[in-house]
Design a protein around this motif. Structure first.
Motif, PDB file in Angstrom:
ATOM      1  N   ARG A   1     -50.867  53.088 -24.626  1.00 32.43           N
ATOM      2  CA  ARG A   1     -50.177  52.539 -23.481  1.00 32.43           C
ATOM      3  C   ARG A   1     -49.070  53.468 -22.997  1.00 32.43           C
ATOM      4  NH1 ARG A   1     -50.169  47.480 -21.614  1.00 32.43           N
ATOM      5  NH2 ARG A   1     -50.919  46.608 -23.569  1.00 32.43           N
TER       6      ARG A   1
ATOM      7  N   ILE B   1     -50.993  47.763 -16.425  1.00 33.54           N
ATOM      8  CA  ILE B   1     -51.397  48.613 -17.556  1.00 33.54           C
ATOM      9  C   ILE B   1     -50.156  48.954 -18.392  1.00 33.54           C
ATOM     10  CG2 ILE B   1     -52.191  50.964 -18.132  1.00 33.54           C
ATOM     11  CD1 ILE B   1     -54.228  50.648 -15.802  1.00 33.54           C
TER      12      ILE B   1
ATOM     13  N   ALA C   1     -55.443  46.367 -20.535  1.00 36.25           N
ATOM     14  CA  ALA C   1     -55.162  47.686 -19.962  1.00 36.25           C
ATOM     15  C   ALA C   1     -56.428  48.543 -19.868  1.00 36.25           C
ATOM     16  CB  ALA C   1     -54.101  48.390 -20.795  1.00 36.25           C
TER      17      ALA C   1
ATOM     18  N   ASP D   1     -49.428  42.672 -21.548  1.00 33.28           N
ATOM     19  CA  ASP D   1     -50.813  42.626 -21.053  1.00 33.28           C
ATOM     20  C   ASP D   1     -51.796  43.163 -22.103  1.00 33.28           C
ATOM     21  OD1 ASP D   1     -52.617  42.396 -18.557  1.00 33.28           O
ATOM     22  OD2 ASP D   1     -53.035  44.395 -19.345  1.00 33.28           O
TER      23      ASP D   1
ATOM     24  N   ARG E   1     -58.692  47.380 -17.079  1.00 28.24           N
ATOM     25  CA  ARG E   1     -58.114  47.726 -15.780  1.00 28.24           C
ATOM     26  C   ARG E   1     -58.219  49.231 -15.516  1.00 28.24           C
ATOM     27  NH1 ARG E   1     -53.916  44.975 -16.764  1.00 28.24           N
ATOM     28  NH2 ARG E   1     -54.331  42.942 -15.896  1.00 28.24           N
TER      29      ARG E   1
END
Ligand code: SF4
Length: 236
Positions: free
Chosen positions: A236, A175, A183, A180, A186
């Motif tokens: 994030r 994450i 996130a 990535d 997940r």
């Protein structure tokens, strides 16, 4: 030194017990070296896992003199005792002697998708990451999946479906990875019934981790991210 090794072979029907072995310890000898000495010179039926011998693969995590340790990273002289008791990781089914069944552990890690997942078109060369972004996941990236934290987690002792600290910090690691792009997906997984809210911040995992990772802080951060996602101000 005197080794006292846990022995159990489910195929024989014999009760679990400890076998004792004398090992002439030399300077620099690790607990893994001692087990290998026993295997090669005294008892070829003793079973244990190891691979890299340098603290990278996580295979030789064991319960040594009452603490979680990697056998390859544990110098006999640092134990400061002539008696060394070696047990398999507690709270896992035992396959034989010091070898435990980690299948359920790896299934949990697999559930959180422990790999970079992208949806955007691939760049010409590679997905770059700044030093700053890499630094944010520095600590958790060191996890070697030894399973010591899972073994030590009291929530996992009674709740077999709880994802557990290793899977949760694997989710945290991806994450937090700037490359990535899954996130939110997940995060939804770790917010589920068997995810972060089952962690009661007991810190046993932190104490058990041979890589000195603070899983409890990472899981708390996942909880904050989960709330932020729910309230729709997640970043994030
Ligand atoms: Fe092992 Fe630490 Fe990774 Fe848990 S977080 S699996 S104790 S290295």
């Amino acid at each position: 030194v005197s080794f006292s090794d846990y022995r159990f072979n489910p195929e024989t029907g014999k009760e679990p017990h400890f076998d004792k072995y004398e090992v002439l310890a030399r300077d620099g000898m690790t607990v893994l070296d001692g087990l290998l000495y026993i295997l090669d010179n005294v008892d070829p039926t003793l079973s244990f896992r190891f691979a890299c011998r340098e603290g990278v693969c996580g295979s030789c995590a064991m319960f040594i003199n009452g603490s979680y340790r990697l056998a390859c990273q544990t110098q006999i002289k640092n134990l400061k005792s002539s008696k060394i008791e070696v047990q398999p990781l507690p709270n896992f089914p035992i396959i034989k002697d010091l070898v435990v069944d980690l299948a359920a552990f790896f299934e949990k890690v697999e559930k959180v998708m422990p790999y970079i997942k992208t949806v955007s078109a691939p760049p010409e060369k590679e997905r770059l990451q700044t030093q700053h972004d890499r630094h944010r996941i520095n600590e958790v990236i060191d996890c070697i999946l030894c399973a010591a934290c899972q073994s030590a987690c009291p929530q996992g002792w009674t709740d077999k479906d709880f994802l557990g600290p290793a899977a949760l910090i694997k989710a945290y690691r991806f994450i937090g990875d700037s490359r990535d792009e899954a996130a939110k997906e997940r995060l939804k997984l770790v917010m589920g019934e068997d995810g972060v809210w089952r962690c009661h911040s007991v810190f046993n995992c932190v104490e058990a981790c041979p890589k000195k990772i603070n899983q409890t802080v990472a899981i708390s951060s996942l909880k904050r991210k989960a709330v932020a996602q729910k309230l729709k101000f997640w970043q994030r």
